[in-house]
Design a protein around this motif. Structure first.
Motif, mmCIF file in Angstrom:
data_model
loop_
_atom_site.group_PDB
_atom_site.id
_atom_site.type_symbol
_atom_site.label_atom_id
_atom_site.label_comp_id
_atom_site.label_asym_id
_atom_site.label_seq_id
_atom_site.Cartn_x
_atom_site.Cartn_y
_atom_site.Cartn_z
ATOM 1 N N LEU A 83 1.894 -2.423 -10.100
ATOM 2 C CA LEU A 83 2.666 -1.441 -10.849
ATOM 3 C C LEU A 83 3.029 -0.243 -9.991
ATOM 4 N N ALA A 84 2.200 0.066 -8.986
ATOM 5 C CA ALA A 84 2.479 1.199 -8.103
ATOM 6 C C ALA A 84 3.376 0.823 -6.933
ATOM 7 N N SER A 85 3.732 -0.442 -6.811
ATOM 8 C CA SER A 85 4.528 -0.899 -5.679
ATOM 9 C C SER A 85 5.953 -0.330 -5.735
ATOM 10 N N TYR A 122 0.782 5.486 -11.602
ATOM 11 C CA TYR A 122 -0.066 4.364 -11.228
ATOM 12 C C TYR A 122 -0.707 4.569 -9.852
ATOM 13 N N THR A 123 0.018 5.176 -8.946
ATOM 14 C CA THR A 123 -0.551 5.464 -7.618
ATOM 15 C C THR A 123 -1.683 6.471 -7.719
ATOM 16 N N ARG A 172 9.209 -0.678 -12.267
ATOM 17 C CA ARG A 172 8.877 0.544 -13.002
ATOM 18 C C ARG A 172 9.670 1.715 -12.454
ATOM 19 N N PRO A 188 0.235 -1.924 -2.200
ATOM 20 C CA PRO A 188 1.459 -1.802 -3.018
ATOM 21 C C PRO A 188 2.716 -2.329 -2.325
ATOM 22 N N ASP A 204 6.632 6.488 -13.427
ATOM 23 C CA ASP A 204 5.523 5.604 -13.755
ATOM 24 C C ASP A 204 4.796 5.145 -12.496
ATOM 25 N N ARG A 205 5.532 4.836 -11.450
ATOM 26 C CA ARG A 205 4.876 4.412 -10.201
ATOM 27 C C ARG A 205 4.009 5.530 -9.625
ATOM 28 N N ASP A 244 10.255 5.658 -11.116
ATOM 29 C CA ASP A 244 9.534 6.452 -10.112
ATOM 30 C C ASP A 244 8.413 7.270 -10.741
ATOM 31 N N GLU A 264 5.633 -7.930 -13.846
ATOM 32 C CA GLU A 264 5.334 -7.466 -12.497
ATOM 33 C C GLU A 264 4.560 -8.513 -11.697
ATOM 34 N N SER A 267 8.412 -2.636 -7.453
ATOM 35 C CA SER A 267 8.260 -2.997 -8.857
ATOM 36 C C SER A 267 9.465 -2.508 -9.656
#
Length: 1472
Positions: free
Chosen positions: A86-88, A101-102, A93, A160, A97-98, A95, A415, A91
Motif C-alpha cells: 500500500l505504501a509503494s 501507510y509509509t 493509492r 515498497p 494514503d501512501r 499520495d 494491490e 500502488s
C-alpha cells in the motif's frame, strides 16, 4: 471394586501369619499410575503451540480474511507485506494514503524497539543495573545503528519499490553473515557439519544471482514498472540485508568462546546497554525515514496531508499496524513457550521455518482463486483474447488499471494482484522467467534453514531461562521468522559449565530435607513421613542415574523429645517420639509391606538419633533433642542442622578424617593412601557431596505437618538451578484443617481465602517488582552457599538480648533469615506451581496466638529492611528504590488498618445536591431544592445515627478492648475478642448492605464506595478465574469480609499490646508432663481419703534401690554368720585375727564401692539417664523379628532384590523355598508375635542361606557361574538385612567433639538469672508501650481528621465528582466527597490495582492457560497437588521419573566397602 479385592487378598495373606493384619494406608502412599491421557494432552498442547507459532507468524508477514459479499471480495486485513504494497509508489493509492501507510510502516519498525526500551527501563528501575563502560556502549551503539540503517533501508525504501513476492524472498539473505562466521569460526561439533553453513552461503549467493537475473529478464521483456532504477534498489536490498545480518553477530562468537571478556561485560550490563541502543535504533529509524522522504524521495512528505487521509485508509492502516504488532509479539511469545515445553523441533523449528513458504503458498492461492472476482464481466460476454500473447495472466494484469479508481473494488486484493503483476508472471511471451523468482525463493529459504540447522538439535533444560535460549531479548517484527531462528543460541552456556549440545547431564545436587517437630499429632506426622517416603519412591535408589540429577537425605529434628520421671530421675522418650516411631514403621509398612530393614539407635551429646534406611536406600535421620542438653525452639533447630549439614558434613567430605590413634575401627571402612589411613564416608550421599559445590547443596526447610509431592520440590530446585542469584524459593502454601467438627471449619475457611489472596496478589507483586520478603519455613528451599554467606548464618546464631531482638529474631525466624539473605544481595522467589499443604490453626485462641507472633515480627523485619534500604538496593540487584517505596506504602496502609476498619463500621457520608418534588403547602405548590444525605456505614445507614456520633460510637469498642488487653490476662483477652468478632461480623454484614442500599438510593453505583466495592469484587473474581484450580476459594471471601474487623482491628490490638510475650503460643501441650512414660513401673496406686490424696508408685529402679540394702545386710550377715559358725571353737588366736582382718577388709571394700557408686552417680548422671531410653526404643523396633513379620519381610525383600523380569520365575521359587524353610525352622516353637532370640536368628540365617544356595544352583542353567555367585551374594545380603536387629551404635569421636563444641558455642541451653529476665521483661514492656503509642496515635489522628471533616460538612470542604446514572445520563448536581476519605480510598485502590497488574504479569510469565494434570491417583480420592502452569507441567511431566537402572553385572564392580547402614557403597577411581 478391583482395588477392594486386591486389598482384601493382601489382608488375607497377612492374616495367615498374624492375628493383627490391620494396616493404616495414608492418602498419597500409592504409586502414581501411568497417565496416558496426560501424554496425549501433552502432545496436543505442543501441536497447538506449534500451530499458533505458524499462524501468528504468517499473519505477521501477510494474512487475508476473505468475506464474500455480493460475489466480490471485501477488505483484506494484512500486515507487513500488505502495508509495504500500500505504501509503494507503484500502488493505485493516492499520495496522501501512501504517505500514511509509509508512516505506519515506520511505526512497525519502531514498536519492538520501544518495547525493548520499556522493558530495559523497567529492569533498570525495579531490578537495579550495572552501568556499562564507554567502550562497550560505543561498540554496541555502532552495531545497533548499522542494523537500524539496514532495517530501515530494506523495509522503508526497498520493499515498497519491489513486488510482494520479491519482498518475501529477499529477507532470506539476512542469514549470510551468520553463515560466514560459522564457517570462519568452525563451530560445528563434527567436521562434516560445516557443510551446513557452506551450503547456506552458496544458496544465499545463488539467490542473489537469481534475483539479478530475474530483474534482467523483466527489463528485457518490458515488464511494467521495471527499469534501470530497479537494479539500484536490488543493490540496496543486498547491502541492507548484510547490515541487518549484523544483528545476530553475538550468537556465533559466543558459541566460539572468543572475546569472552567483552561478552561477559556485556552480559553484566545488558539492560543498561539496551536502554541506550533501543533509543539509538529508534533515532536512526526516524532519521532514515525523514532523510529519505524529505530530501531524496521523488514525492516529499506533505505535513498537511496527514489530516487529509480518508477514513477507509486510516482504518485499513491502523488495522494492519495493530495486527502486525500483536501477531509478531504473539509469534515470539509462543515460540518461547514451545522451547520451554521441550517441543523445540515440532513446535518451534518446524513452524518457524515454514512461515515463509506457507505465506507464499497462501498468497498464490488467494491470487489464483480470488483474482477473477476483481474484474466482473456481464453474463454471456467472451473473454478478450490478445494476439501473440502466450501467458494467461497478461490480459488480467492489463485490465487491473481500469479498477484503480473504483470504490467498490477490494483495496488490499487489488494491490496484491497489482504487485504480483509486476513480476515475470506478466511476461507476455513466456512463463519460464517466473521460475527464476521461484528458484530465488527456494534458495533463500534453504539457505536460512541450513544456516539455522543447530536449532533442530539443541537441548534445553526442563525449565530454561529465556536469556539462555535467545541472544536478544526481543524480536525483529519485520522479519519475525528469520529473527526467531537466528536468535536461538547455538550453544547454551550454563553455570554448571555444561553446554546444550553435550550429552553430559547437569551437575548433581544434594537436597537435605529438614523438618522441625514440636508436639505434632499422629496425623500430622503421617503427612510429612508420607511425603518423604513418596520422594524416596520417586527418586529411587541413590546408586541409580536419575534424570533429575539430585540426591537427598531426610532429617527430622524433634524438640523436647524426652521426659524425666520425677521420682526416679530416669529419662525416657515422650509420647510424641513414640508416635513418631509408630508412624515411621507404619508408613514403611505401607510403602513396602514390610518392617524397616536397617535401624540404628545412637546416643548423642544433644540427646539421641534414630537412623533409618528408606525402602529405596535413601537415609532418614530422626534427631531427638533434649532440652536439658541443647536449646529448643525452631530457630535453634535450624542452626543445629545448618551447622551439621553445611558446616560439619561439608568439612568432612572436603577433609577426610585421618586416623591418628588406634580406635579399632572396622577395616572395611578404611582406605590407605600415601601411607596415611583415612576413614571413608559413612553413606552414599556423603561420598557424592565432595563432588558437589555449595551452590548445588540445598536445604529444604519443612514443618512437621507439611504435605507435598516430589514435583513441588523439583520445581523449586529448578528455580535455584536457573538463577544463580536466587538464595531461596518458596511455593504455594495451602492451609488445611485436621478437625472434622463444623465449629472448627470457619477459622480454616478464613485462612484459606487469606492465604489465597496473599499468594495471588501480595507474593506475586513482591516477586514481580522486587523480591519476596518471606519464604515460609514450612516449605522453602535454600541454597547452601547463600546460607553460608557472610552475615547470614553467623548472624542467625545471635542470641536475643534486647527487647527488639526478641521480637525480630525469635518470633518469626523464617522472615528474619530471608531479611538477612536480601541484605546480602540474594533473591527470594515464589513459584506458584509448587504446592504444599500444612495444617492451620483451627481454634480462635491458637489463631490469635500465632498471629500475635507473626504481626510484630513482620513489622520489625520490614522496618529493618526499609531502614537499610539504600545499602540493600546497592547490594541486591532485585531490590530497587521504587520497590522500597512500594513496601513503605504497604506498611503505611497496614498501620492505618484499624482506623480504616473503624471508619468503615461508622460509615462515610456523601452529600448529593438534587431537586425533588416538595409537598404542596397552604401557601402554594411547587419545587424546591433539597439536600439528600446518603450514608454508607452500618451505624448511619441501619441505625440512623449521625456521622460524627457514629464515629464516636465506633471508636469506643476498640479503645475499651485495648484497655482490657493492658489489664487482663491473654486468655480473657482472646475470649473478649471472640465475642467482639461475632458482633463485628453482624456490623460488617450491615455495612455491606448499607453500601448496596446507598447505591440504590442514589440510583447509581458510580460512587467512590460503590466503585470500590464493585471493582474490588470484579478484581477478586478475575484473580480467582486466573487460578482455575483455586477459584472455589472465592466462596470463602464472604467469610473473610465479615471477619475483617477481627483480623485487622482486634487482632492488631491484641498482637501489639501483647508484644512483650515471647512464648510460642501454639501447640502448647501438657501431654508430656501429665502422662509420663510408664516404663519399668512395678506398682502405681492412687488413694483418696477425706481431703488427703496419696499416690504410691514403685518402679524397677526404686525397687532395686530398696532391695539393695536388704540384700547387702542379709547376704553379708548370713555369709558372715555361716563362716563364723563353721569355724572351729578351738581356733587359734592368729586365725581369729586373720578372720577379723578379712572382715574389716570386706567392710572397707563395701564402703569404697558405695563411695565409687556415689561419685559415678554424680558424675555420670546424664549418661546413666540416657542409657535408659535406648532399651524401650530398641524393644519397639525388635518387633520386626517376630515370626509373622519375618515371614512377610523376607518375602518382600526377596521380591525387591530380584525385581527384574528375567528373574521372575526364580523370584517366586526362591520366595516359596525360603518361606517353607522359615516355617519349618520356627513352626511349633515360636508364636506369631514372639520375638526371636539371637541364637534362633543365627540358626535361622544359616538355614535360609543354605536353602537359597541350593535353589540358586538349580537355576544355574540360565546364567553363568559368575552371575550365579553375584546373585547369591545379593540374596545373602537380603537375608542378612531381613534378620538384622536394630543396632545400638556409638557416635564417632570426631562428630561427638563437633556436637560438644557446637553446643558450647551456640546451642547451650539458655539459663538466665531472675534479674536478667526481669530486665528483659521491663524492656519488652517499654518497647510495647512505645510501639502501641506510635501505632495507635497515627490511627487516632486519622480518625480525628475524619471526625472534624464530618463535623465541618461537605458544603465547606469537599470534592465535586460528576454523578452518572446507569442510563449514562449526567445528574444535575455532582456528588460531594470528603477529600481525606477519597484520598485514602484511592490509595487502597491504587495498591490493589498495582498488585493485580503484577498478578497478571506473573500469570503471563507462567502462561495463564492452566489445566489439571493427572495427579497421584489414590485409593479413595484424587490427590490434587494443584493445577500447574502449562509450561511447568508439560516440561516437568515430560522428564519426571525417568532414571537409568544399573545393570546387574555392573553392580558388584569396583571396591565394595562394608557399612552397617549402607553395605553397597562403591568407590570410583576419582575418589581415590
Amino acid at each position: 471394586m478391583e482395588e477392594l479385592k486386591q486389598r482384601g487378598e493382601k489382608r488375607e495373606r497377612r492374616h495367615r501369619d498374624t492375628w493383627d493384619p490391620f494396616h493404616l494406608n495414608p492418602i498419597g502412599a500409592e504409586k502414581e499410575k501411568k497417565r496416558t491421557c496426560f501424554r496425549i494432552l501433552q502432545s496436543l498442547v505442543a501441536a497447538a503451540v506449534g500451530i499458533l507459532v505458524l499462524v501468528s507468524g504468517v499473519i505477521s508477514k501477510a494474512r487475508t480474511d476473505l468475506e464474500p459479499s455480493s460475489g466480490s471480495v471485501c477488505l483484506l486485513r494484512g500486515s507487513l507485506l500488505v502495508l509495504s504494497m500500500l505504501a509503494s509508489p507503484a500502488s493505485y493509492r493516492s499520495d496522501v494514503d501512501r504517505q500514511l501507510y509509509t508512516l505506519l510502516l515506520m511505526c512497525v519498525l519502531v514498536t519492538p524497539n520501544l518495547l525493548m526500551f520499556l522493558k530495559a527501563l523497567w529492569k533498570c528501575v525495579f531490578k537495579n543495573y550495572v552501568a556499562p563502560d564507554a567502550k562497550t556502549l560505543a561498540i554496541m551503539c555502532v552495531i545497533e545503528a548499522l542494523v537500524a540503517i539496514g532495517t530501515a533501508m530494506l523495509v522503508l525504501i526497498v520493499m515498497p519499490e519491489l513486488d510482494v513476492l520479491t519482498s518475501l524472498c529477499i529477507p532470506g539473505g539476512i542469514c549470510i553473515f551468520s553463515a560466514v562466521l560459522q564457517i570462519a569460526l568452525r563451530l560445528q561439533s563434527r567436521r562434516w557439519m560445516i557443510l551446513y553453513p557452506i551450503c547456506s552461503l552458496m544458496l544465499v549467493l545463488s539467490g542473489y544471482t537469481l534475483l539479478a537475473l530475474d530483474f534482467y529478464a523483466r527489463q528485457s521483456t518490458f515488464i511494467p514498472g521495471v527499469g534501470a532504477r530497479s537494479f539500484a534498489f536490488v543493490g540496496i536490498a543486498i547491502l541492507a540485508s548484510l547490515l541487518v545480518s549484523l544483528n545476530w553477530w553475538e550468537n556465533p562468537i559466543q558459541a566460539s568462546g572468543n572475546i569472552l571478556d567483552f561478552l561477559m561485560r556485556l552480559e553484566g550490563c545488558r539492560d543498561a546497554v539496551y536502554l541506550f541502543t533501543s533509543l539509538v535504533r529508534i533515532a536512526v529509524t526516524l532519521a532514515i525515514y525523514f532523510l529519505y522522504f524529505c530530501m531524496l524521495a521523488e514525492k516529499k512528505i506533505d505535513w498537511d496531508a496527514y489530516r487529509k487521509a480518508s477514513r477507509p485508509a486510516v482504518e485499513i492502516g491502523l488495522g494492519l499496524f495493530f495486527l502486525q504488532a500483536f501477531c509478531s509479539a504473539a509469534c515470539h511469545w509462543f515460540g518461547v513457550v514451545a522451547c520451554k515445553i521441550h517441543a523445540l523441533r515440532f513446535s518451534f523449528a518446524l513452524p518457524t521455518s515454514l512461515i515463509g513458504p506457507v505465506t507464499l503458498i497462501l498468497g498464490v492461492i488467494v491470487f489464483l482463486t480470488q483474482a477473477e472476482h476483481l474484474v466482473p464481466r456481464p453474463e454471456g460476454s467472451e473473454v478478450v483474447r490478445y494476439e501473440n500473447i502466450s501467458t494467461p495472466f497478461w490480459g488480467f494484469c492489463h485490465e487491473l488499471e481500469s479498477l484503480a479508481g473504483l470504490n467498490s473494488t477490494p483495496v488490499v486484493m487489488l494491490e496484491i494482484s497489482h504487485s504480483i503483476c509486476r513480476t515475470s508472471i506478466n511476461n507476455p511471451y513466456a512463463m519460464w522467467p517466473f521460475s527464476l523468482l521461484a528458484l530465488e525463493g527456494v534458495c533463500m529459504w534453504l539457505g536460512l534453514v541450513s544456516c539455522s540447522y543447530y536449532v533442530w538439535k539443541i537441548k534445553v533444560q526442563r525449565i530454561e531461562r529465556t536469556s539462555l535460549l535467545f541472544v536478544r531479548r526481543l524480536y525483529e517484527s519485520a522479519f519475525i521468522d528469520i529473527s526467531m531462528l537466528l536468535n536461538m543460541k547455538m550453544k547454551v552456556i550454563r553455570s554448571a559449565n555444561k553446554d546444550s549440545n553435550s550429552d553430559i547431564e547437569l551437575e548433581n545436587c544434594v537436597i537435605y530435607l529438614c523438618a522441625t517437630m514440636w508436639h505434632e499429632t499422629y496425623d500430622e506426622m503421617l503427612k510429612i513421613l508420607t511425603s518423604m517416603f513418596r520422594l524416596d519412591r520417586y527418586r529411587g535408589d541413590p546408586k541409580e542415574e536419575h534424570k533429575d540429577c539430585f540426591d537427598f537425605e531426610c532429617h527430622i529434628y524433634v524438640d523436647d523429645a524426652f521426659m524425666i520421671e520425677k521420682d526416679s530421675g530416669t529419662k525416657f522418650v515422650n509420647t510424641y517420639v513414640c508416635d513418631l516411631i509408630n508412624v515411621v514403621m507404619e508408613v514403611y509398612r505401607v510403602f513396602t509391606n514390610k518392617e524397616p530393614d536397617e535401624v540404628s539407635i545412637i546416643e548423642t551429646p544433644y540427646g539421641g538419633r534414630l537412623v533409618f534406611v528408606m525402602p529405596e536406600g535413601n537415609m532418614l535421620y530422626v534427631h531427638l533433642k533434649d532440652k536439658q542438653l541443647i536449646r529448643n525452639k525452631k530457630r535453634w533447630s535450624q542452626i543445629m542442622y545448618l551447622y551439621y549439614l553445611l558446616g560439619w558434613k561439608g568439612y568432612n567430605v572436603k577433609n577426610p578424617q585421618k586416623i591418628t590413634r588406634q580406635n579399632n575401627p572396622c577395616r572395611a571402612s578404611l582406605v590407605s593412601l600415601d601411607s596415611e589411613t583415612y576413614l571413608l564416608p559413612a553413606h552414599v550421599n556423603d561420598s557424592k557431596r565432595r563432588h558437589i559445590s555449595d551452590d548445588n547443596t540445598y536445604i529444604m526447610a519443612l514443618d512437621g505437618d507439611t504435605d507435598f509431592h516430589p514435583g513441588a520440590l523439583i520445581l523449586l530446585v529448578d528455580r535455584l538451578r536457573m538463577y544463580d542469584n536466587v538464595g531461596a524459593a518458596c511455593g504455594r502454601i495451602h492451609p488445611t484443617g485436621m478437625g472434622k467438627a463444623l465449629i472448627t471449619r470457619p477459622m480454616v475457611w478464613y485462612q484459606k481465602f487469606e492465604y489465597a489472596v496473599g499468594h495471588w496478589l501480595q507474593k506475586t507483586a513482591e516477586h514481580v517488582f522486587g523480591s519476596v520478603l518471606c519464604s515460609p519455613g514450612c516449605f522453602s528451599l535454600f541454597r547452601g552457599s547463600a546460607l553460608m554467606d557472610d552475615n547470614v548464618l553467623k548472624r542467625y546464631t545471635t542470641k536475643a538480648t534486647r527487647a527488639s531482638e526478641y521480637v525480630q529474631y525469635d518470633q518469626g525466624e523464617d522472615r528474619w533469615l530471608c531479611t538477612l539473605l536480601l541484605q546480602q544481595g540474594w533473591r527470594v522467589e515464589y513459584n506458584a506451581a509448587s504446592d504444599a499443604y500444612t495444617n492451620s490453626p483451627q481454634e480462635f485462641k491458637e489463631f490469635y496466638n500465632q498471629r500475635r507472633r507473626w504481626g510484630p515480627s513482620t513489622m520489625a523485619n520490614t522496618l529493618d529492611l526499609l531502614h537499610s534500604g539504600r545499602e540493600t538496593v546497592h547490594r541486591n540487584t532485585s531490590i530497587s528504590l521504587p520497590y522500597i517505596l512500594y513496601q513503605t506504602f504497604t506498611v503505611a496502609s497496614s498501620i492505618l488498618g484499624p482506623a480504616s476498619v473503624t471508619l468503615m463500621i461508622a460509615g462515610q457520608r456523601e452529600l448529593v445536591q438534587g431537586h425533588g418534588r416538595a409537598k404542596a403547602t397552604e401557601g402554594g405548590g411547587g419545587r424546591k431544592s433539597e439536600q439528600v444525605e446518603h450514608n454508607a456505614g452500618a451505624f448511619q445507614f441501619v441505625f440512623g445515627i449521625a456521622g460524627t456520633l457514629s464515629i464516636i460510637i465506633a471508636v469506643i469498642p476498640p479503645v475499651i478492648y485495648m484497655l482490657i488487653c493492658f489489664l487482663a490476662k491473654p486468655n480473657l483477652q482472646i475470649t473478649i475478642a471472640a465475642i467482639l468478632s461475632v458482633i463485628y461480623a453482624f456490623l460488617m454484614t450491615a455495612s455491606f448492605f448499607a453500601i448496596i442500599g446507598d447505591m440504590v438510593m442514589q440510583g447509581t453505583f458510580i460512587t467512590p464506595t460503590g466503585l470500590f466495592l464493585v471493582s474490588g469484587a470484579i478484581l477478586y473474581m478475575v484473580t480467582a478465574i486466573l487460578h482455575p484450580q483455586e477459584c472455589t476459594l472465592i466462596v470463602y471471601g464472604l467469610m473473610y469480609f465479615i471477619c475483617i474487623p477481627s483480623g485487622y482491628l482486634l487482632l492488631t490490638i491484641y498482637s501489639m499490646v501483647n508484644m512483650h510475650i515471647v512464648s510460642w503460643g501454639t501447640r502448647e501441650s501438657n501431654k508430656g508432663k501429665e502422662t509420663q512414660k510408664q516404663v519399668g513401673v512395678v506398682c502405681n496406686r492412687e488413694c483418696r481419703m477425706c481431703c488427703w490424696d496419696w499416690k504410691v508408685q514403685v518402679t524397677r529402679e526404686s525397687e532395686r534401690q530398696m532391695m539393695l540394702p536388704m540384700q547387702n545386710v542379709t547376704g553379708a550377715n548370713v555369709n558372715a554368720n555361716a563362716e563364723d559358725e563353721a569355724a572351729p571353737a578351738t581356733a587359734e588366736p592368729d586365725e581369729l585375727a586373720v578372720q577379723e582382718e578379712h572382715g574389716k577388709k570386706k567392710l572397707t571394700e563395701m564402703e569404697r564401692k558405695k563411695e565409687l557408686e556415689e561419685d559415678l552417680d554424680q558424675e555420670d548422671s546424664n549418661s546413666e539417664r540416657s542409657g535408659t531410653w535406648v532399651e524401650p526404643v530398641k524393644r519397639e523396633f525388635l518387633k520386626k523379628l517376630t515370626y509373622a513379620n519375618l515371614k512377610r519381610n523376607l518375602q518382600e525383600q526377596i521380591r525387591y532384590t530380584l525385581q527384574r523380569k528375567i528373574h521372575e520365575d526364580l523370584r517366586e521359587d526362591l520366595v516359596m523355598v525360603l518361606t517353607d524353610t522359615l516355617s519349618a525352622t520356627l513352626s511349633g516353637s515360636v508364636g506369631p508375635e514372639d520375638i526371636l532370640e539371637p541364637s534362633r536368628l543365627e540358626e535361622l540365617q544359616s538355614a535360609l542361606d543354605e536353602a537359597a544356595r541350593r535353589t540358586l544352583k538349580t537355576n544355574r542353567l540360565d546364567s553363568s557361574g559368575a552371575g550365579v555367585m553375584k546373585l547369591e551374594r545379593r540374596v545373602k545380603r537380603s537375608i542378612e538385612r531381613t534378620l538384622l536387629a536394630p543396632q545400638v551404635e556409638k557416635l564417632s569421636e570426631d562428630e561427638s567433639d563437633f556436637w560438644d563444641k557446637l553446643i558450647e558455642r551456640y546451642l547451650k541451653p539458655i539459663q538466665d538469672d531472675k534479674a536478667h529476665l526481669e530486665e528483659v521483661t521491663r524492656e519488652l514492656k517499654s518497647l510495647r508501650n512505645k510501639a502501641v503509642f506510635l501505632y495507635f496515635i497515627i490511627n487516632v489522628l486519622w480518625v480525628v481528621a475524619t471526625f472534624f471533616l464530618q463535623a465541618i460538612g461537605n458544603d465547606v470542604l469537599s470534592i465535586n465528582i460528576p454523578k452518572y446514572y446507569p442510563n449514562k445520563t449526567l445528574a444535575p448536581e455532582p456528588m460531594k466527597v470528603e477529600p481525606l476519605s477519597l484520598m485514602f480510598l484511592l490509595s487502597f485502590a491504587v495498591l490493589l490495582i498495582v498488585q493485580f497488574l503484577a498478578m497478571l504479569y506473573h500469570r503471563y510469565l507462567q502462561l495463564t492457560s492452566r489445566f489439571l494434570f493427572g495427579a497421584c491417583q489414590c485409593s479413595n480420592q484424587t490427590y490434587l497437588p494443584r493445577v500447574y502452569t502449562l509450561i511447568h507441567v508439560v516440561s516437568y511431566r515430560g522428564t519426571e521419573k525417568n532414571y537409568k537402572e544399573r545393570d546387574e553385572e555392573d553392580e558388584d564392580d569396583g571396591l565394595v566397602i562394608g557399612n552397617p547402614l549402607q553395605s553397597s557403597l562403591s568407590i570410583s577411581p576419582d575418589d581415590l
